[in-house]
Design a protein around this motif. Structure first.
Motif, PDB file in Angstrom:
ATOM      1  N   LYS A  36      -4.028 -78.141 -15.753  1.00  0.00           N
ATOM      2  CA  LYS A  36      -4.314 -77.131 -14.668  1.00  0.00           C
ATOM      3  C   LYS A  36      -3.287 -77.674 -14.135  1.00  0.00           C
ATOM      4  O   LYS A  36      -3.011 -76.503 -12.631  1.00  0.00           O
ATOM      5  N   GLN A  37      -3.393 -79.034 -13.402  1.00  0.00           N
ATOM      6  CA  GLN A  37      -1.979 -78.762 -11.799  1.00  0.00           C
ATOM      7  C   GLN A  37      -0.801 -78.233 -12.052  1.00  0.00           C
ATOM      8  O   GLN A  37      -0.187 -78.365 -10.946  1.00  0.00           O
ATOM      9  N   LEU A  38      -0.485 -79.065 -13.428  1.00  0.00           N
ATOM     10  CA  LEU A  38       1.275 -78.004 -13.587  1.00  0.00           C
ATOM     11  C   LEU A  38       1.004 -76.240 -13.278  1.00  0.00           C
ATOM     12  O   LEU A  38       2.377 -76.217 -13.176  1.00  0.00           O
ATOM     13  N   PHE A  39       0.001 -75.712 -14.179  1.00  0.00           N
ATOM     14  CA  PHE A  39       0.250 -74.010 -13.740  1.00  0.00           C
ATOM     15  C   PHE A  39      -1.155 -73.770 -12.790  1.00  0.00           C
ATOM     16  O   PHE A  39      -1.170 -72.808 -12.247  1.00  0.00           O
ATOM     17  N   SER A  40      -0.999 -75.099 -11.600  1.00  0.00           N
ATOM     18  CA  SER A  40      -1.566 -74.342 -10.154  1.00  0.00           C
ATOM     19  C   SER A  40      -0.199 -73.462  -9.311  1.00  0.00           C
ATOM     20  O   SER A  40       0.258 -74.058  -9.239  1.00  0.00           O
ATOM     21  N   SER A  41      -1.490 -72.428  -8.580  1.00  0.00           N
ATOM     22  CA  SER A  41      -0.866 -71.929  -8.114  1.00  0.00           C
ATOM     23  C   SER A  41      -1.633 -72.561  -5.942  1.00  0.00           C
ATOM     24  O   SER A  41      -0.165 -72.277  -5.177  1.00  0.00           O
TER      25      SER A  41
ATOM     26  N   GLY B 289       6.688 -76.684  -1.897  1.00  0.00           N
ATOM     27  CA  GLY B 289       6.300 -77.594  -2.385  1.00  0.00           C
ATOM     28  C   GLY B 289       5.020 -77.677  -3.381  1.00  0.00           C
ATOM     29  O   GLY B 289       5.143 -79.047  -4.256  1.00  0.00           O
ATOM     30  N   GLY B 290       4.284 -77.415  -3.036  1.00  0.00           N
ATOM     31  CA  GLY B 290       2.795 -77.936  -3.725  1.00  0.00           C
ATOM     32  C   GLY B 290       2.575 -77.159  -4.585  1.00  0.00           C
ATOM     33  O   GLY B 290       1.760 -76.740  -5.286  1.00  0.00           O
ATOM     34  N   GLN B 291       3.351 -75.540  -4.525  1.00  0.00           N
ATOM     35  CA  GLN B 291       2.205 -74.046  -5.342  1.00  0.00           C
ATOM     36  C   GLN B 291       3.851 -74.440  -6.974  1.00  0.00           C
ATOM     37  O   GLN B 291       4.891 -74.492  -7.086  1.00  0.00           O
TER      38      GLN B 291
END
Length: 172
Positions: free
Chosen positions: A6-11, A101-103
């Protein structure tokens, strides 16, 4: 595991993740790209082809133009033009990475595109052309234009970018 996926693909912005992971991904792409190109150039002579499977060959090809050999036959101005385009693109990507950077998925896309752009720009500056070596083909239908790791990273990055945008639009 589901949380990591979920974190990897979190926008959604993750705040404070910085640019270092994305620069690291771009660096890995550049290193893989350059190492494979060096290996091919040391193993093959220009135009040499080695059949690997019924649909894939290794071949040493040079591309002075852009994707799919576009502008390949021009007298040489394209070397500097496409290097300039890469420099501008990298500058813009660095700006976008700093802002977003967080997306994660968006930044994965940008990092892959940046690594590929730099990998091909290195070739243009060092050799005056891009070194291509991956040759896929379908019997009777011809060959797809030869490409390299940098081109692959750019295409994967573009696909991730589109996927991320579609997800973002569907959420609104």
């Amino acid at each position: 595991m589901a949380t990591k996926k979920k974190q990897l693909f979190s926008s959604a912005p993750q705040g404070g993740s910085g640019m270092m992971p994305w620069l690291g991904i771009a660096t890995i792409v550049i290193l893989l790209d350059q190492l494979t190109k060096i290996a091919i150039q040391k193993t093959f002579v220009f135009g040499e082809e080695k059949v690997i499977t019924t649909f894939f060959n290794l071949v040493l090809a040079y591309n002075k133009g852009a994707a799919f050999g576009f502008l390949n036959s021009q007298p040489g101005w394209q070397r500097y033009f496409f290097t300039g385009v890469a420099v501008i693109a990298v500058g813009f990507i660095l700006y976008m990475l700093k802002r977003h950077g967080g997306q994660r998925l968006f930044c994965w896309a940008l990092a892959l595109i940046m690594g590929g752009a730099i990998g091909n720009a290195i070739d243009r500056l060092a050799y005056g052309h891009v070194v291509d070596f991956l040759d896929f083909h379908i019997a009777g239908l011809g060959h797809f234009p030869a490409f390299n790791i940098a081109d692959s990273a750019i295409c994967i990055g573009a696909a991730l970018f589109v996927f991320d945008e579609l997800r973002r639009v569907n959420r609104q």
